[in-house]
Write a protein that holds these residues in place. Structure first.
Motif, mmCIF file in Angstrom:
data_model
loop_
_atom_site.group_PDB
_atom_site.id
_atom_site.type_symbol
_atom_site.label_atom_id
_atom_site.label_comp_id
_atom_site.label_asym_id
_atom_site.label_seq_id
_atom_site.Cartn_x
_atom_site.Cartn_y
_atom_site.Cartn_z
ATOM 1 N N VAL A 31 0.859 -1.176 0.000
ATOM 2 C CA VAL A 31 0.000 0.000 0.000
ATOM 3 C C VAL A 31 0.897 1.228 0.000
ATOM 4 C CG1 VAL A 31 -0.248 0.033 2.524
ATOM 5 C CG2 VAL A 31 -1.976 1.125 1.094
ATOM 6 N N ARG A 32 0.473 2.233 -0.753
ATOM 7 C CA ARG A 32 1.263 3.451 -0.863
ATOM 8 C C ARG A 32 0.833 4.447 0.198
ATOM 9 N NH1 ARG A 32 2.066 7.347 -6.126
ATOM 10 N NH2 ARG A 32 3.501 8.768 -5.086
ATOM 11 N N GLY A 33 1.824 5.086 0.791
ATOM 12 C CA GLY A 33 1.603 6.175 1.735
ATOM 13 C C GLY A 33 2.641 7.246 1.467
ATOM 14 N N GLY A 34 2.269 8.291 0.733
ATOM 15 C CA GLY A 34 3.250 9.303 0.349
ATOM 16 C C GLY A 34 4.215 8.722 -0.657
ATOM 17 N N ASP A 35 5.507 8.844 -0.381
ATOM 18 C CA ASP A 35 6.500 8.301 -1.309
ATOM 19 C C ASP A 35 7.043 6.948 -0.845
ATOM 20 O OD1 ASP A 35 7.995 9.179 0.827
ATOM 21 O OD2 ASP A 35 9.560 10.090 -0.385
ATOM 22 N N GLN A 36 6.327 6.317 0.075
ATOM 23 C CA GLN A 36 6.756 5.010 0.583
ATOM 24 C C GLN A 36 5.663 3.968 0.379
ATOM 25 O OE1 GLN A 36 7.927 5.647 4.674
ATOM 26 N NE2 GLN A 36 10.004 6.161 4.022
ATOM 27 N N ARG A 37 6.085 2.710 0.420
ATOM 28 C CA ARG A 37 5.152 1.588 0.352
ATOM 29 C C ARG A 37 5.326 0.752 1.601
ATOM 30 N NH1 ARG A 37 5.071 3.764 -4.418
ATOM 31 N NH2 ARG A 37 3.542 3.116 -5.942
ATOM 32 N N ALA A 38 4.236 0.120 2.027
ATOM 33 C CA ALA A 38 4.254 -0.788 3.180
ATOM 34 C C ALA A 38 3.576 -2.079 2.768
ATOM 35 C CB ALA A 38 3.560 -0.169 4.379
ATOM 36 N N LEU A 39 3.956 -3.167 3.380
ATOM 37 C CA LEU A 39 3.385 -4.479 3.102
ATOM 38 C C LEU A 39 1.978 -4.559 3.681
ATOM 39 C CD1 LEU A 39 3.966 -7.365 2.017
ATOM 40 C CD2 LEU A 39 4.732 -7.937 4.316
#
Length: 128
Positions: A115-123
């Motif tokens: 999932v995208r949050g700003g310029d980062q992704r998380a599992l």
């Protein structure tokens, strides 16, 4: 099942470079080669390879299914180890360039991997 000619066509035009095993081929270039070929049933074979996931279009590029599987594994492994990653970090984990990584991350977003949050992704951890 592909004919020998069809298999040879895809081995040649969707070849994996051992030095850069996760780099895809340009989709439009392959389509051009496919249209110019006189191999019987080649278009149907291509459609079958795409429908079965043996070839996967991501943005303007075409990956072999096993390439995409390896990239997905690296994404999950990196996200599990680091929690959140940037496109630059994922680029390093995969060993390709940003031109491939951004479409890949966008491809995996709606599939439930990350999932995208700003310029980062998380599992996205799925509980069964």
């Amino acid at each position: 099942q592909l004919s020998a000619e069809q298999s040879a066509f895809f081995e040649q035009h969707v070849a994996v470079d051992p030095a850069l095993p996760l780099v895809p081929v340009p989709f439009e270039a392959l389509i051009g080669e496919l249209r110019g070929s006189r191999i019987a049933g080649l278009s149907g074979a291509f459609d079958t390879l795409v429908a079965t996931g043996r070839l996967v279009r991501v943005g303007e590029h075409l990956y072999r299914g096993e390439q995409l599987g390896e990239i997905r594994s690296r994404l999950v492994r990196t996200l599990r180890a680091e929690g959140r990653i940037t496109a630059a970090r994922f680029r390093d984990a995969v060993g390709t360039s940003r031109k491939y990584i951004v479409p890949l991350l966008e491809f995996f977003d709606p599939t439930g991997v990350n999932v995208r949050g700003g310029d980062q992704r998380a599992l996205i951890e799925r509980r069964v």
